[in-house]
Enzyme design. Structure first.
Site, mmCIF file in Angstrom:
data_model
loop_
_atom_site.group_PDB
_atom_site.id
_atom_site.type_symbol
_atom_site.label_atom_id
_atom_site.label_comp_id
_atom_site.label_asym_id
_atom_site.label_seq_id
_atom_site.Cartn_x
_atom_site.Cartn_y
_atom_site.Cartn_z
ATOM 1 N N HIS A 268 0.872 -1.182 0.000
ATOM 2 C CA HIS A 268 0.000 0.000 0.000
ATOM 3 C C HIS A 268 0.910 1.234 0.000
ATOM 4 O O HIS A 268 1.764 1.372 -0.874
ATOM 5 C CB HIS A 268 -0.928 -0.106 1.227
ATOM 6 N N HIS A 307 -2.205 -1.877 -9.765
ATOM 7 C CA HIS A 307 -3.165 -1.307 -8.827
ATOM 8 C C HIS A 307 -4.419 -2.158 -8.845
ATOM 9 O O HIS A 307 -4.798 -2.659 -9.907
ATOM 10 C CB HIS A 307 -3.508 0.139 -9.231
ATOM 11 N N ASP A 363 2.819 5.773 -6.438
ATOM 12 C CA ASP A 363 4.080 5.633 -5.702
ATOM 13 C C ASP A 363 5.306 5.566 -6.593
ATOM 14 O O ASP A 363 6.428 5.607 -6.102
ATOM 15 C CB ASP A 363 4.029 4.366 -4.832
HETATM 16 N N1 ACO Z 1 4.993 -6.494 -10.559
HETATM 17 C C1 ACO Z 1 4.887 -7.670 -11.230
HETATM 18 N N2 ACO Z 1 3.723 -8.341 -11.387
HETATM 19 C C2 ACO Z 1 2.637 -7.786 -10.843
HETATM 20 C C3 ACO Z 1 2.672 -6.573 -10.135
HETATM 21 C C4 ACO Z 1 3.902 -5.915 -10.010
HETATM 22 N N3 ACO Z 1 4.002 -4.757 -9.372
HETATM 23 N N4 ACO Z 1 1.426 -6.275 -9.705
HETATM 24 C C5 ACO Z 1 0.635 -7.267 -10.119
HETATM 25 N N5 ACO Z 1 1.361 -8.178 -10.806
HETATM 26 C C6 ACO Z 1 0.872 -9.383 -11.482
HETATM 27 C C7 ACO Z 1 0.509 -10.465 -10.465
HETATM 28 O O1 ACO Z 1 1.618 -11.305 -10.207
HETATM 29 C C8 ACO Z 1 -0.605 -11.179 -11.183
HETATM 30 O O2 ACO Z 1 -0.027 -11.987 -12.169
HETATM 31 P P1 ACO Z 1 -0.680 -13.436 -12.512
HETATM 32 O O3 ACO Z 1 -2.052 -13.122 -13.063
HETATM 33 O O4 ACO Z 1 0.233 -14.050 -13.502
HETATM 34 O O5 ACO Z 1 -0.748 -14.170 -11.215
HETATM 35 C C9 ACO Z 1 -1.346 -10.062 -11.916
HETATM 36 O O6 ACO Z 1 -0.357 -9.033 -12.122
HETATM 37 C C10 ACO Z 1 -2.515 -9.474 -11.126
HETATM 38 O O7 ACO Z 1 -2.019 -9.013 -9.877
HETATM 39 P P2 ACO Z 1 -2.777 -9.133 -8.493
HETATM 40 O O8 ACO Z 1 -1.770 -9.420 -7.427
HETATM 41 O O9 ACO Z 1 -3.945 -10.070 -8.622
HETATM 42 O O10 ACO Z 1 -3.355 -7.678 -8.327
HETATM 43 P P3 ACO Z 1 -3.948 -7.058 -7.006
HETATM 44 O O11 ACO Z 1 -5.048 -6.177 -7.434
HETATM 45 O O12 ACO Z 1 -4.285 -8.120 -6.011
HETATM 46 O O13 ACO Z 1 -2.738 -6.241 -6.410
HETATM 47 C C11 ACO Z 1 -1.201 -4.498 -5.982
HETATM 48 C C12 ACO Z 1 -2.579 -4.879 -6.568
HETATM 49 C C13 ACO Z 1 -1.093 -4.998 -4.550
HETATM 50 C C14 ACO Z 1 -1.085 -2.984 -5.975
HETATM 51 C C15 ACO Z 1 -0.104 -5.135 -6.873
HETATM 52 O O14 ACO Z 1 -0.210 -4.652 -8.204
HETATM 53 C C16 ACO Z 1 1.295 -4.876 -6.310
HETATM 54 O O15 ACO Z 1 1.738 -5.626 -5.440
HETATM 55 N N6 ACO Z 1 2.005 -3.822 -6.804
HETATM 56 C C17 ACO Z 1 3.313 -3.487 -6.274
HETATM 57 C C18 ACO Z 1 3.170 -2.735 -4.950
HETATM 58 C C19 ACO Z 1 2.686 -1.321 -5.157
HETATM 59 O O16 ACO Z 1 3.169 -0.570 -5.994
HETATM 60 N N7 ACO Z 1 1.702 -0.945 -4.317
HETATM 61 C C20 ACO Z 1 1.165 0.423 -4.305
HETATM 62 C C21 ACO Z 1 -0.252 0.430 -4.822
HETATM 63 S S1 ACO Z 1 -0.849 2.081 -4.876
HETATM 64 C C22 ACO Z 1 -1.205 2.436 -3.259
HETATM 65 O O17 ACO Z 1 -1.584 1.603 -2.475
HETATM 66 C C23 ACO Z 1 -1.054 3.771 -2.828
#
Ligand code: ACO
Length: 423
Positions: A268, A307, A363
């Protein structure tokens, strides 16, 4: 019931049920009438991460994740960033309308009046270890404020709620700055209420021996824009935490300490800190392809990308990218921005990211600006928490007035042992 309903057939019994739709949604409780026997508990919905569950009705923030739209109370984020101040935006979030000149000056004066914290709070903060993480200091200090304002427990009194909201918006920069000064072994600086919200914050961060600290206006304005962009984001993890804890009628300081704790996580608000660590680890542009490959193999995450809601460019990331140049004109260019832009370029043309609709989020670029301004990564999430305070409080206030509010208490699908006896 007309067409505004959903017909569900239970194939176990052959029975059909007509569930009313309100604003296009069913009430999960309406599923409970679907039973196989009279004693059956009824059907629930299973949604561990609230992927498709609305927990409230809200009139504060609108996001269209597919189109990359973010609006506070109907106003596009780009317009607020270009034409308003953070305090105007905080007022908008809390009261629902942008203030006129008089209302803004009253609100600003009220916030300024509450910027000081009790001297014992200062002593409390002096007790943290020299290397305490600023987010840990912030969370603990927000909770500690509860002990100074016992009247905050009167959560049914709208005047008390308003005063506590003003107190929190006013005091959070003071606490954040004290956490920063503590980390740096510097004496705390008292608020200067003649200064604007962000200029005063910068005064408390960076004042040394000069009689009056005057922030660079370009940097103060850039910080104000960043605060506007971070002020609210509807039912994200920390705001939902604020609502869940607030639903137990805990006081707003304690509810907000919980919300700030949720914000601290690397998935987050803690992601901005992780982005800088990632860029440092990558080190130079020629190492990016190898890093991207490790992300695609599932060994890493590309921090600052992806996201839950945005499946298009995060509009906040776009404004931040534009703000970066004005900051660099004052501070000098942070070379990390070149690595970040190259990561973005490579990722946005790579099938792995395109297919999963992963774009830079808020971010991704914010940390690079914060670092150029003189913050270490540990402070980045604290800088997020300051403006998010107004969003958390707007949601807490909305919930307090909502007749549908009850204590949050999810159900579970129990899969453990049946009854057994201790031998
Ligand atoms: N890098 C690589 N792969 C990713 C990333 C990433 N940053 N984010 C998602 N994916 C991939 C997942 O592995 C998944 O792949 P799959 O379908 O092959 O399994 C697919 O994309 C979907 O991702 P989910 O994890 O299902 O997406 P979710 O909505 O649950 O998660 C989140 C969202 C937590 C923001 C995620 O994208 C992440 O971890 N990002 C990195 C952390 C980040 O930048 N967080 C800040 C968010 S903005 C905020 O809170 C202010």
């Amino acid at each position: 019931m007309g067409n505004e309903s959903l017909t569900i057939t239970d194939n176990r019994t052959g029975k059909s049920y007509e569930l009313p739709l309100k604003h296009g949604n069913i009430r999960a409780m309406d599923l409970r009438q679907i039973k196989t026997t009279e004693k059956d508990f009824g059907v629930m919905s299973y949604d561990p991460a609230f992927l498709n569950t609305a927990a409230c009705e809200s009139r504060i923030t609108f996001i269209d994740g597919d189109l990359g739209i973010l609006r506070y109370r109907g106003y596009p984020i780009e317009q607020l960033a270009a034409k308003c101040s953070y305090l105007e935006t905080a007022y908008l979030l809390l009261y629902g309308e942008l203030p006129d000149e008089k209302k803004l000056s009253d609100f600003t004066a009220r916030v300024a009046r509450h910027t000081f914290i009790h001297e014992n709070m200062k002593k409390f903060m002096e007790g943290f270890r020299y290397d305490a993480h600023p987010m840990s200091m912030l969370v603990s200090s927000i909770a500690a404020l509860s002990s100074f304002y016992p009247d905050a427990r009167e959560v049914h009194n709208p005047e008390v709620r308003e005063l506590m909201a003003i107190r929190l918006i006013a005091k959070i920069p003071t606490i954040a700055a004290y956490a920063f000064r503590h980390t740096n072994g510097l004496p705390f600086v008292y608020p200067d209420n003649e200064l604007s919200y962000t200029a005063n914050f910068m005064n408390m961060l960076w004042k040394m021996a000069e009689p009056k600290f005057l922030a660079n206006p370009v940097l103060a304005h850039a910080l104000d824009i960043l605060f506007i962009l971070h002020a609210d984001h509807e039912q994200n993890c920390s705001t939902s935490t604020m609502r869940v804890v607030g639903s137990s009628q805990a006081d707003p300081f304690l509810s907000m300490a919980a919300a700030a704790s949720a914000l601290s996580g690397p998935l987050h608000g803690g992601a901005n800190e992780e982005v800088l660590r990632m860029i440092d680890e990558i080190g130079s542009i020629e190492h990016i392809p190898a890093f991207i490959e490790s992300v695609k193999k599932g060994e890493r995450k590309l921090m600052g990308f992806g996201h839950r809601v945005y499946k298009n460019y995060d509009p906040r990331a776009q404004v931040i990218k534009e703000t970066a140049d004005s900051v660099f004109a004052v501070t000098g260019r942070n070379p990390k921005v070149d690595i970040a832009r190259e990561i973005e370029k490579i990722a946005l043309s790579d099938e792995y990211f395109v297919k999963r609709r992963l774009y830079p989020n808020v971010d991704f670029y914010s940390g690079i600006i914060y670092e150029a301004m003189g913050f270490r990564p540990e402070m980045f999430t604290v800088l997020f928490a300051i403006p998010r305070t107004s969003g958390w409080l707007a949601h807490w206030e909305e919930q307090s007035k909502d007749a549908d509010t009850k204590i949050s208490r999810p159900r579970q699908v129990y899969l453990g042992s049946g009854e057994r006896n201790v031998k």
